[in-house]
Design a protein around this motif. Structure first.
Motif, PDB file in Angstrom:
ATOM      1  N   SER A 279      -6.120  -3.821  -1.126  1.00  0.00           N
ATOM      2  CA  SER A 279      -5.655  -5.124  -0.622  1.00  0.00           C
ATOM      3  C   SER A 279      -4.223  -5.429  -1.043  1.00  0.00           C
ATOM      4  O   SER A 279      -3.563  -6.248  -0.419  1.00  0.00           O
ATOM      5  CB  SER A 279      -6.563  -6.239  -1.149  1.00  0.00           C
ATOM      6  OG  SER A 279      -7.867  -6.079  -0.632  1.00  0.00           O
ATOM      7  N   GLY A 280      -3.748  -4.796  -2.106  1.00  0.00           N
ATOM      8  CA  GLY A 280      -2.409  -5.065  -2.625  1.00  0.00           C
ATOM      9  C   GLY A 280      -2.429  -4.952  -4.140  1.00  0.00           C
ATOM     10  O   GLY A 280      -3.254  -4.234  -4.712  1.00  0.00           O
ATOM     11  N   VAL A 281      -1.537  -5.685  -4.791  1.00  0.00           N
ATOM     12  CA  VAL A 281      -1.492  -5.677  -6.257  1.00  0.00           C
ATOM     13  C   VAL A 281      -1.857  -7.067  -6.768  1.00  0.00           C
ATOM     14  O   VAL A 281      -1.505  -8.078  -6.158  1.00  0.00           O
ATOM     15  CB  VAL A 281      -0.121  -5.206  -6.792  1.00  0.00           C
ATOM     16  CG1 VAL A 281       0.078  -3.721  -6.486  1.00  0.00           C
ATOM     17  CG2 VAL A 281       1.035  -6.007  -6.219  1.00  0.00           C
ATOM     18  N   HIS A 282      -2.584  -7.101  -7.864  1.00  0.00           N
ATOM     19  CA  HIS A 282      -3.158  -8.345  -8.376  1.00  0.00           C
ATOM     20  C   HIS A 282      -2.853  -8.535  -9.849  1.00  0.00           C
ATOM     21  O   HIS A 282      -2.754  -7.572 -10.599  1.00  0.00           O
ATOM     22  CB  HIS A 282      -4.695  -8.329  -8.313  1.00  0.00           C
ATOM     23  CG  HIS A 282      -5.309  -7.801  -7.072  1.00  0.00           C
ATOM     24  ND1 HIS A 282      -5.967  -8.611  -6.181  1.00  0.00           N
ATOM     25  CD2 HIS A 282      -5.407  -6.547  -6.578  1.00  0.00           C
ATOM     26  CE1 HIS A 282      -6.455  -7.875  -5.198  1.00  0.00           C
ATOM     27  NE2 HIS A 282      -6.117  -6.615  -5.408  1.00  0.00           N
TER      28      HIS A 282
ATOM     29  N   ARG B  35       7.342  -5.548   2.597  1.00  0.00           N
ATOM     30  CA  ARG B  35       7.811  -5.106   1.284  1.00  0.00           C
ATOM     31  C   ARG B  35       7.064  -3.844   0.845  1.00  0.00           C
ATOM     32  O   ARG B  35       5.927  -3.612   1.242  1.00  0.00           O
ATOM     33  CB  ARG B  35       7.661  -6.220   0.249  1.00  0.00           C
ATOM     34  CG  ARG B  35       6.254  -6.499  -0.195  1.00  0.00           C
ATOM     35  CD  ARG B  35       6.154  -7.601  -1.250  1.00  0.00           C
ATOM     36  NE  ARG B  35       6.462  -8.914  -0.754  1.00  0.00           N
ATOM     37  CZ  ARG B  35       5.581  -9.755  -0.213  1.00  0.00           C
ATOM     38  NH1 ARG B  35       4.313  -9.404  -0.093  1.00  0.00           N
ATOM     39  NH2 ARG B  35       5.951 -10.935   0.195  1.00  0.00           N
ATOM     40  N   SER B  36       7.704  -3.065   0.006  1.00  0.00           N
ATOM     41  CA  SER B  36       7.074  -1.852  -0.533  1.00  0.00           C
ATOM     42  C   SER B  36       6.114  -2.241  -1.668  1.00  0.00           C
ATOM     43  O   SER B  36       6.168  -3.366  -2.194  1.00  0.00           O
ATOM     44  CB  SER B  36       8.135  -0.906  -1.088  1.00  0.00           C
ATOM     45  OG  SER B  36       8.739  -1.483  -2.242  1.00  0.00           O
ATOM     46  N   LYS B  37       5.284  -1.299  -2.055  1.00  0.00           N
ATOM     47  CA  LYS B  37       4.382  -1.532  -3.182  1.00  0.00           C
ATOM     48  C   LYS B  37       5.183  -1.799  -4.446  1.00  0.00           C
ATOM     49  O   LYS B  37       4.839  -2.686  -5.235  1.00  0.00           O
ATOM     50  CB  LYS B  37       3.464  -0.318  -3.372  1.00  0.00           C
ATOM     51  CG  LYS B  37       2.472  -0.490  -4.505  1.00  0.00           C
ATOM     52  CD  LYS B  37       1.532   0.694  -4.595  1.00  0.00           C
ATOM     53  CE  LYS B  37       0.529   0.517  -5.728  1.00  0.00           C
ATOM     54  NZ  LYS B  37      -0.403   1.651  -5.812  1.00  0.00           N
TER      55      LYS B  37
ATOM     56  N   ASP C 172       1.723  -1.298   2.754  1.00  0.00           N
ATOM     57  CA  ASP C 172       0.635  -0.318   2.770  1.00  0.00           C
ATOM     58  C   ASP C 172      -0.721  -0.937   2.433  1.00  0.00           C
ATOM     59  O   ASP C 172      -1.710  -0.212   2.312  1.00  0.00           O
ATOM     60  CB  ASP C 172       0.950   0.834   1.811  1.00  0.00           C
ATOM     61  CG  ASP C 172       2.204   1.595   2.240  1.00  0.00           C
ATOM     62  OD1 ASP C 172       2.367   1.829   3.461  1.00  0.00           O
ATOM     63  OD2 ASP C 172       3.013   1.940   1.365  1.00  0.00           O
ATOM     64  N   SER C 173      -0.770  -2.250   2.282  1.00  0.00           N
ATOM     65  CA  SER C 173      -2.051  -2.936   2.060  1.00  0.00           C
ATOM     66  C   SER C 173      -2.909  -2.767   3.298  1.00  0.00           C
ATOM     67  O   SER C 173      -2.395  -2.585   4.407  1.00  0.00           O
ATOM     68  CB  SER C 173      -1.823  -4.434   1.824  1.00  0.00           C
ATOM     69  OG  SER C 173      -1.027  -4.666   0.695  1.00  0.00           O
ATOM     70  N   ARG C 174      -4.214  -2.871   3.141  1.00  0.00           N
ATOM     71  CA  ARG C 174      -5.098  -2.655   4.289  1.00  0.00           C
ATOM     72  C   ARG C 174      -4.919  -3.709   5.374  1.00  0.00           C
ATOM     73  O   ARG C 174      -5.253  -3.467   6.522  1.00  0.00           O
ATOM     74  CB  ARG C 174      -6.550  -2.561   3.849  1.00  0.00           C
ATOM     75  CG  ARG C 174      -7.129  -3.852   3.347  1.00  0.00           C
ATOM     76  CD  ARG C 174      -8.589  -3.676   3.015  1.00  0.00           C
ATOM     77  NE  ARG C 174      -9.075  -4.891   2.379  1.00  0.00           N
ATOM     78  CZ  ARG C 174     -10.231  -4.998   1.808  1.00  0.00           C
ATOM     79  NH1 ARG C 174     -11.045  -3.967   1.777  1.00  0.00           N
ATOM     80  NH2 ARG C 174     -10.605  -6.127   1.266  1.00  0.00           N
ATOM     81  N   ASN C 175      -4.400  -4.870   5.048  1.00  0.00           N
ATOM     82  CA  ASN C 175      -4.108  -5.912   6.031  1.00  0.00           C
ATOM     83  C   ASN C 175      -2.782  -6.550   5.625  1.00  0.00           C
ATOM     84  O   ASN C 175      -2.777  -7.576   4.949  1.00  0.00           O
ATOM     85  CB  ASN C 175      -5.242  -6.943   6.064  1.00  0.00           C
ATOM     86  CG  ASN C 175      -4.974  -8.044   7.059  1.00  0.00           C
ATOM     87  OD1 ASN C 175      -4.085  -7.950   7.892  1.00  0.00           O
ATOM     88  ND2 ASN C 175      -5.734  -9.116   6.957  1.00  0.00           N
TER      89      ASN C 175
END
Length: 172
Positions: free
Chosen positions: A163-166, A89-91, A75-78
């Protein structure tokens, strides 16, 4: 040789560019001595700290410097990276991966840099996750808020953005 020093428009920090290979690096080329780096075109204008060694950029008022380790999810924007063309992969799985890195890092800045250089889904992996200096309004709001809330040397908990998780380490 082919190297010169240029200024990044997006980060406002110097970087090294090789005209012959069209490659760039935030770090001085390993094959060059400090004296050779000091003689590169652009070195006198953009490198600070004297001695002609690695760039020693300083923050303008209101700026911070940070590194991060990004794990993207579907579900990240890219949802693709230099490691994976299509991230599925899922969040929740991305957070689990990041938690594993977090326990391995255990507040060790050099381990953070090492893991970001090997595992981050961001192109900043080339510079061990270093994003350089930035000011308010240049990063996504959750990333910015987390970074500005850290002390230098501190590492965040998991931060979620488009963008994802950081994991974020404030470095300046």
């Amino acid at each position: 040789m082919g190297w010169e020093v240029r200024m990044s428009n997006s980060r406002n920090v110097p970087y090294f560019f090789n005209e012959e290979t069209s490659s760039s690096s935030w770090e001085p080329p390993a094959e060059l001595s400090k004296e050779q780096v000091a003689q590169l075109p652009g070195a006198a204008r953009y490198l600070s700290g004297g001695g002609g060694g690695a760039p020693a950029p300083t923050a303008s008022p209101g700026q911070v410097r940070a590194s991060h380790l990004l794990v993207k999810h579907r579900d990240s924007r890219n949802p693709s990276s230099w490691k994976e063309k299509s991230i599925t992969r899922s969040k929740e799985e991305a957070i689990e991966i990041l938690r594993g890195f977090q326990s391995e890092i255990n507040d060790d800045e050099s381990k953070f840099s090492e893991l970001a250089g090997k595992n981050s889904d961001c192109s900043s992996y080339r510079s061990q996750g270093d994003l350089g200096f930035f000011r308010p309004g240049q990063m996504q709001k959750p990333f910015e808020e987390a970074t500005f809330g850290l002390k230098v040397g501190e590492i965040s908990d998991v931060v979620s953005t488009d963008s994802g998780v950081h994991l974020i380490m404030r470095t300046g």
